[in-house]
Design a protein around this motif. Structure first.
Motif, PDB file in Angstrom:
ATOM      1  N   ASN A 241       4.529  -2.797  19.004  1.00  0.00           N
ATOM      2  CA  ASN A 241       4.290  -4.124  18.450  1.00  0.00           C
ATOM      3  C   ASN A 241       4.609  -4.096  16.949  1.00  0.00           C
ATOM      4  N   PRO A 242       5.518  -4.956  16.468  1.00  0.00           N
ATOM      5  CA  PRO A 242       5.894  -4.923  15.043  1.00  0.00           C
ATOM      6  C   PRO A 242       4.711  -5.062  14.087  1.00  0.00           C
ATOM      7  N   LYS A 243       3.717  -5.887  14.454  1.00  0.00           N
ATOM      8  CA  LYS A 243       2.538  -6.046  13.596  1.00  0.00           C
ATOM      9  C   LYS A 243       1.755  -4.739  13.502  1.00  0.00           C
ATOM     10  N   ASN A 244       1.618  -4.044  14.624  1.00  0.00           N
ATOM     11  CA  ASN A 244       0.892  -2.777  14.608  1.00  0.00           C
ATOM     12  C   ASN A 244       1.665  -1.706  13.851  1.00  0.00           C
ATOM     13  N   LEU A 245       2.991  -1.721  13.976  1.00  0.00           N
ATOM     14  CA  LEU A 245       3.814  -0.774  13.220  1.00  0.00           C
ATOM     15  C   LEU A 245       3.660  -1.025  11.729  1.00  0.00           C
ATOM     16  N   TYR A 250       1.261   0.526   6.450  1.00  0.00           N
ATOM     17  CA  TYR A 250       0.316   0.206   5.376  1.00  0.00           C
ATOM     18  C   TYR A 250      -0.788   1.254   5.283  1.00  0.00           C
ATOM     19  N   ASN A 251      -1.361   1.638   6.431  1.00  0.00           N
ATOM     20  CA  ASN A 251      -2.440   2.632   6.420  1.00  0.00           C
ATOM     21  C   ASN A 251      -1.989   3.948   5.805  1.00  0.00           C
ATOM     22  N   ILE A 252      -0.791   4.393   6.209  1.00  0.00           N
ATOM     23  CA  ILE A 252      -0.304   5.706   5.791  1.00  0.00           C
ATOM     24  C   ILE A 252       0.220   5.685   4.359  1.00  0.00           C
ATOM     25  N   ALA A 253       0.940   4.625   4.005  1.00  0.00           N
ATOM     26  CA  ALA A 253       1.614   4.597   2.699  1.00  0.00           C
ATOM     27  C   ALA A 253       0.742   4.052   1.574  1.00  0.00           C
ATOM     28  N   MET A 255      -3.076   2.318   2.082  1.00  0.00           N
ATOM     29  CA  MET A 255      -4.540   2.321   2.182  1.00  0.00           C
ATOM     30  C   MET A 255      -5.149   3.702   1.957  1.00  0.00           C
ATOM     31  N   ARG A 256      -4.581   4.719   2.608  1.00  0.00           N
ATOM     32  CA  ARG A 256      -5.135   6.066   2.503  1.00  0.00           C
ATOM     33  C   ARG A 256      -5.153   6.537   1.055  1.00  0.00           C
ATOM     34  N   HIS A 257      -4.054   6.273   0.335  1.00  0.00           N
ATOM     35  CA  HIS A 257      -3.950   6.744  -1.048  1.00  0.00           C
ATOM     36  C   HIS A 257      -4.839   5.925  -1.978  1.00  0.00           C
ATOM     37  N   PHE A 258      -4.946   4.610  -1.720  1.00  0.00           N
ATOM     38  CA  PHE A 258      -5.838   3.773  -2.524  1.00  0.00           C
ATOM     39  C   PHE A 258      -7.285   4.255  -2.394  1.00  0.00           C
ATOM     40  N   ASP A 259      -7.695   4.549  -1.163  1.00  0.00           N
ATOM     41  CA  ASP A 259      -9.061   5.026  -0.939  1.00  0.00           C
ATOM     42  C   ASP A 259      -9.305   6.356  -1.660  1.00  0.00           C
ATOM     43  N   THR A 260      -8.336   7.247  -1.617  1.00  0.00           N
ATOM     44  CA  THR A 260      -8.473   8.542  -2.304  1.00  0.00           C
ATOM     45  C   THR A 260      -8.625   8.349  -3.802  1.00  0.00           C
ATOM     46  N   ILE A 261      -7.832   7.452  -4.378  1.00  0.00           N
ATOM     47  CA  ILE A 261      -7.907   7.179  -5.815  1.00  0.00           C
ATOM     48  C   ILE A 261      -9.272   6.604  -6.186  1.00  0.00           C
ATOM     49  N   MET A 262      -9.761   5.661  -5.377  1.00  0.00           N
ATOM     50  CA  MET A 262     -11.052   5.029  -5.671  1.00  0.00           C
ATOM     51  C   MET A 262     -12.200   6.032  -5.564  1.00  0.00           C
ATOM     52  N   ARG A 263     -12.114   6.977  -4.638  1.00  0.00           N
ATOM     53  CA  ARG A 263     -13.139   8.026  -4.550  1.00  0.00           C
ATOM     54  C   ARG A 263     -13.166   8.849  -5.836  1.00  0.00           C
ATOM     55  N   LYS A 264     -11.989   9.147  -6.367  1.00  0.00           N
ATOM     56  CA  LYS A 264     -11.912   9.947  -7.590  1.00  0.00           C
ATOM     57  C   LYS A 264     -12.442   9.176  -8.792  1.00  0.00           C
ATOM     58  N   ILE A 265     -12.181   7.872  -8.819  1.00  0.00           N
ATOM     59  CA  ILE A 265     -12.605   7.057  -9.965  1.00  0.00           C
ATOM     60  C   ILE A 265     -14.093   6.726  -9.895  1.00  0.00           C
TER      61      ILE A 265
END
Length: 287
Positions: A241-245, A250-253, A255-265
Motif C-alpha cells: 500500500n503506497p500510504k503504508n510505504l 517516514y518512520n525510518i528516515a 521519526m526514529r532520528h527525531f525521537d533520538t535527538i529529543m531524548r538527548k536534548i
C-alpha cells in the motif's frame, strides 16, 4: 470485562491465489497450520537444537522494563551465551527475550533448515529474524517500523498473539513519535478503569503452536506472550500500500532520528511528555 477480540481464522493449508484473495488484499490476519511440515526445521527446531548449533553465541536480551531516555534504539538490556539462555528458559520463568536476531548473520547453518514459501509476496531473504521468550514473558504492544507484511513461524510450545489494525489507533494509547502503546497496559488482562478507551478497541487473538505460521498484515499492532518457553521466526515483505510505504519511509528516515535527538536534548522529560500525551491524545479522540 475483556478486550473485544475475535479469533484469527485458521486454515490447514492455503493456495497462493486464496491467500492473496482472502487475506492479503483485504489485509486480514490468518493462521496457516500445516505450511512447513516439509521443512527440516519442522522436526529439528527446538530449544535443545538451538543450544547445540548456537550455544557459543553471545545473544542480546530484552525484558519488560519501561523505556528510558538513555536507551539506544533497540539497545539490549543484557547479554548471555545462548547455551546459558536456553538453560534458563527451560529451568524457570524469565522476562528475558531475544528479538530481531538475524540467523543468516549469526548461524548460517540454520538457513539449510527452511525455505522461503511462495505466498505471492516477494520476501526479504536477507532478513529472517528469530525471537525467543520464557514462560509468561511478553512484548509491549507495538507495530514494526517498516510496516511490513509479516509471516511469523512458531517453534516449540505455545504463544499468545493479540493483533490490532492501525484503524484502532485512537483507542490504544499510542505513544507519539514511537511504535508502541503505553508500556504499563497489560493487554492480556487490561485495567479498563485506568484505560477506558480500550473497551472500544476491536482486535484479534490466537494461540500459535509448533509449526504454525501467523500472517500479520501491514502495520498491524501485535502483542506476543509466551505461554511456554519457545521461539519464532519472522519473514517479511515490504508494504504494498503506497500510504503504508510512505509511513515506513517516514518512520525510518525521520521519526526514529527525531525521537533520538529529543531524548538527548530533553532526557527523561521527553519520555514522560510522550507518556502523558498518549493519554491526552486518546481521551481527545474518543470524547
Amino acid at each position: 470485562m475483556k478486550l473485544h477480540l475475535q479469533e484469527i481464522p485458521r486454515v490447514k493449508t492455503i493456495t497462493k491465489a486464496d491467500f492473496i484473495k482472502h487475506y492479503f488484499k483485504p489485509q486480514k490476519p490468518v493462521v496457516i497450520e500445516r505450511c512447513i511440515e516439509d521443512w527440516p526445521a519442522f522436526t529439528k527446531w527446538n530449544l535443545d537444537y538451538i543450544k547445540q548449533v548456537a550455544g557459543d553465541k553471545t545473544v542480546p536480551l530484552y525484558d519488560d522494563r519501561p523505556v528510558n531516555y538513555k536507551d539506544g534504539f533497540n539497545e539490549a538490556h543484557a547479554t548471555m551465551k545462548m547455551s546459558a539462555y536456553v538453560d534458563l528458559l527451560k529451568s524457570e520463568p524469565t522476562k528475558y527475550r531475544i528479538f530481531l536476531w538475524n540467523i543468516l548473520k549469526e548461524v548460517p547453518l540454520l538457513q539449510k533448515d527452511f525455505s522461503f514459501p511462495d505466498f505471492g509476496l516477494k520476501l526479504m531473504k536477507s532478513l529472517p529474524m528469530l525471537f525467543f521468550g520464557g514462560k509468561d514473558s511478553h512484548t509491549f504492544m507495538h507495530y514494526d517500523i517498516d510496516f511490513a507484511n509479516i509471516f511469523h513461524f512458531h517453534f516449540e510450545g505455545k504463544k499468545q498473539c493479540i493483533l490490532f489494525n492501525q484503524d484502532q489507533n485512537k483507542y490504544l494509547y499510542k505513544i507519539p513519535y514511537s511504535l508502541i502503546t503505553r508500556e504499563d497496559i497489560d493487554f492480556s488482562n487490561p485495567d479498563f478503569k485506568k484505560w477506558p478507551a480500550l473497551q472500544n478497541a476491536k482486535g484479534y487473538i490466537t494461540e500459535l503452536n509448533h509449526g504454525e505460521v501467523l500472517y500479520m498484515p501491514e502495520g498491524y499492532w501485535h502483542y506476543m506472550k509466551y505461554i511456554t518457553p519457545g521461539f519464532s521466526m519472522s519473514l517479511r515483505s515490504i508494504p504494498k500500500n503506497p500510504k503504508n510505504l510512505a509511513k515506513a519511509v517516514y518512520n525510518i528516515a525521520i521519526m526514529r532520528h527525531f525521537d533520538t535527538i529529543m531524548r538527548k536534548i530533553k532526557g527523561q522529560n521527553w519520555i514522560d511528555y510522550k507518556n502523558k500525551q498518549a493519554i491526552l491524545n486518546t481521551n481527545k479522540k474518543i470524547s
